[in-house]
Design a protein around this motif. Structure first.
Motif, PDB file in Angstrom:
ATOM      1  N   GLN A   8       0.831  -1.207   0.000  1.00  0.00           N
ATOM      2  CA  GLN A   8       0.000   0.000   0.000  1.00  0.00           C
ATOM      3  C   GLN A   8       0.863   1.253   0.000  1.00  0.00           C
ATOM      4  N   LEU A   9       1.881   1.276   0.834  1.00  0.00           N
ATOM      5  CA  LEU A   9       2.734   2.461   0.917  1.00  0.00           C
ATOM      6  C   LEU A   9       3.475   2.713  -0.392  1.00  0.00           C
ATOM      7  N   VAL A  10       3.968   1.664  -1.034  1.00  0.00           N
ATOM      8  CA  VAL A  10       4.726   1.823  -2.269  1.00  0.00           C
ATOM      9  C   VAL A  10       3.809   2.173  -3.437  1.00  0.00           C
ATOM     10  N   ASN A  11       2.645   1.555  -3.507  1.00  0.00           N
ATOM     11  CA  ASN A  11       1.757   1.760  -4.649  1.00  0.00           C
ATOM     12  C   ASN A  11       0.886   3.004  -4.563  1.00  0.00           C
ATOM     13  N   PHE A  12       0.644   3.513  -3.377  1.00  0.00           N
ATOM     14  CA  PHE A  12      -0.277   4.638  -3.237  1.00  0.00           C
ATOM     15  C   PHE A  12       0.411   5.859  -2.659  1.00  0.00           C
ATOM     16  N   ARG A  13       1.464   6.269  -3.296  1.00  0.00           N
ATOM     17  CA  ARG A  13       2.191   7.469  -2.862  1.00  0.00           C
ATOM     18  C   ARG A  13       1.259   8.674  -2.873  1.00  0.00           C
ATOM     19  N   GLY A  14       1.341   9.461  -1.829  1.00  0.00           N
ATOM     20  CA  GLY A  14       0.537  10.668  -1.763  1.00  0.00           C
ATOM     21  C   GLY A  14      -0.941  10.409  -1.568  1.00  0.00           C
ATOM     22  N   GLY A  15      -1.297   9.175  -1.267  1.00  0.00           N
ATOM     23  CA  GLY A  15      -2.706   8.829  -1.097  1.00  0.00           C
ATOM     24  C   GLY A  15      -3.178   9.074   0.320  1.00  0.00           C
ATOM     25  N   ASP A  16      -4.181   8.300   0.697  1.00  0.00           N
ATOM     26  CA  ASP A  16      -4.790   8.469   2.010  1.00  0.00           C
ATOM     27  C   ASP A  16      -4.031   7.772   3.131  1.00  0.00           C
ATOM     28  N   LEU A  17      -3.006   7.032   2.793  1.00  0.00           N
ATOM     29  CA  LEU A  17      -2.262   6.312   3.812  1.00  0.00           C
ATOM     30  C   LEU A  17      -1.234   7.251   4.432  1.00  0.00           C
ATOM     31  N   ASN A  18      -1.656   7.939   5.487  1.00  0.00           N
ATOM     32  CA  ASN A  18      -0.793   8.943   6.096  1.00  0.00           C
ATOM     33  C   ASN A  18      -0.492   8.644   7.564  1.00  0.00           C
ATOM     34  N   ALA A  19      -0.786   7.414   7.992  1.00  0.00           N
ATOM     35  CA  ALA A  19      -0.486   7.029   9.375  1.00  0.00           C
ATOM     36  C   ALA A  19      -0.235   5.532   9.442  1.00  0.00           C
ATOM     37  N   LEU A  20       0.649   5.167  10.356  1.00  0.00           N
ATOM     38  CA  LEU A  20       0.908   3.771  10.673  1.00  0.00           C
ATOM     39  C   LEU A  20       0.361   3.526  12.071  1.00  0.00           C
ATOM     40  N   TYR A  21      -0.206   2.346  12.278  1.00  0.00           N
ATOM     41  CA  TYR A  21      -0.782   1.996  13.576  1.00  0.00           C
ATOM     42  C   TYR A  21      -0.065   0.765  14.106  1.00  0.00           C
ATOM     43  N   ASP A  22       0.256   0.784  15.392  1.00  0.00           N
ATOM     44  CA  ASP A  22       1.068  -0.262  15.990  1.00  0.00           C
ATOM     45  C   ASP A  22       0.506  -0.620  17.362  1.00  0.00           C
ATOM     46  N   VAL A  23       0.274  -1.914  17.586  1.00  0.00           N
ATOM     47  CA  VAL A  23      -0.149  -2.373  18.910  1.00  0.00           C
ATOM     48  C   VAL A  23       0.836  -3.372  19.506  1.00  0.00           C
ATOM     49  N   ASP A  24       1.813  -3.798  18.702  1.00  0.00           N
ATOM     50  CA  ASP A  24       2.725  -4.841  19.188  1.00  0.00           C
ATOM     51  C   ASP A  24       4.195  -4.419  19.238  1.00  0.00           C
ATOM     52  N   GLY A  25       4.474  -3.148  19.049  1.00  0.00           N
ATOM     53  CA  GLY A  25       5.843  -2.652  19.177  1.00  0.00           C
ATOM     54  C   GLY A  25       6.703  -2.779  17.938  1.00  0.00           C
ATOM     55  N   ARG A  26       6.131  -3.170  16.807  1.00  0.00           N
ATOM     56  CA  ARG A  26       6.964  -3.354  15.602  1.00  0.00           C
ATOM     57  C   ARG A  26       7.539  -2.037  15.080  1.00  0.00           C
ATOM     58  N   PHE A  27       6.922  -0.907  15.441  1.00  0.00           N
ATOM     59  CA  PHE A  27       7.437   0.396  15.020  1.00  0.00           C
ATOM     60  C   PHE A  27       8.013   1.184  16.203  1.00  0.00           C
TER      61      PHE A  27
END
Length: 103
Positions: A8-27
């Motif tokens: 999603q991040l690579v294919n939809f540059r400048g799109g609606d994907l403007n946040a990452l969500y993390d519940v398990d500490g991966r980020f």
């Protein structure tokens, strides 16, 4: 990062994907002003910069911002619960020349 999120991040540059969500500490290693490189398949890499980071309880999100339930569930792989503590990392596009100049 899960393949579906990388895609999603690579294919939809400048799109609606403007946040990452993390519940398990991966980020957990990412903080504001960090730049992350996202790889997916044979596509050009995408560079994203973390602009803000904050924590939101699942209860506050589900009651106050229910529109976030779907994107959060897509990224964490399950429905968010009231008991979740969700790290929200807001991101913006960043270009390779900007990132390389910061090293």
């Amino acid at each position: 990062m899960p393949d579906t999120l990388s895609e999603q991040l690579v294919n939809f540059r400048g799109g609606d994907l403007n946040a990452l969500y993390d519940v398990d500490g991966r980020f957990a290693h990412l903080k504001p002003n960090d730049v992350a490189v996202v790889h997916f398949g044979h596509k050009d890499d995408r560079f994203i910069q973390i602009t803000h980071r904050y924590r939101l309880s699942g209860e506050d999100m589900l009651r106050g911002q229910p529109q976030l339930a779907w994107p959060v569930s897509q990224q964490i792989g399950r429905e968010p619960t009231f008991d979740d503590m969700i790290d929200v990392l807001e991101v913006r596009d960043c270009y390779k020349h900007q990132w390389e100049g910061r090293r």
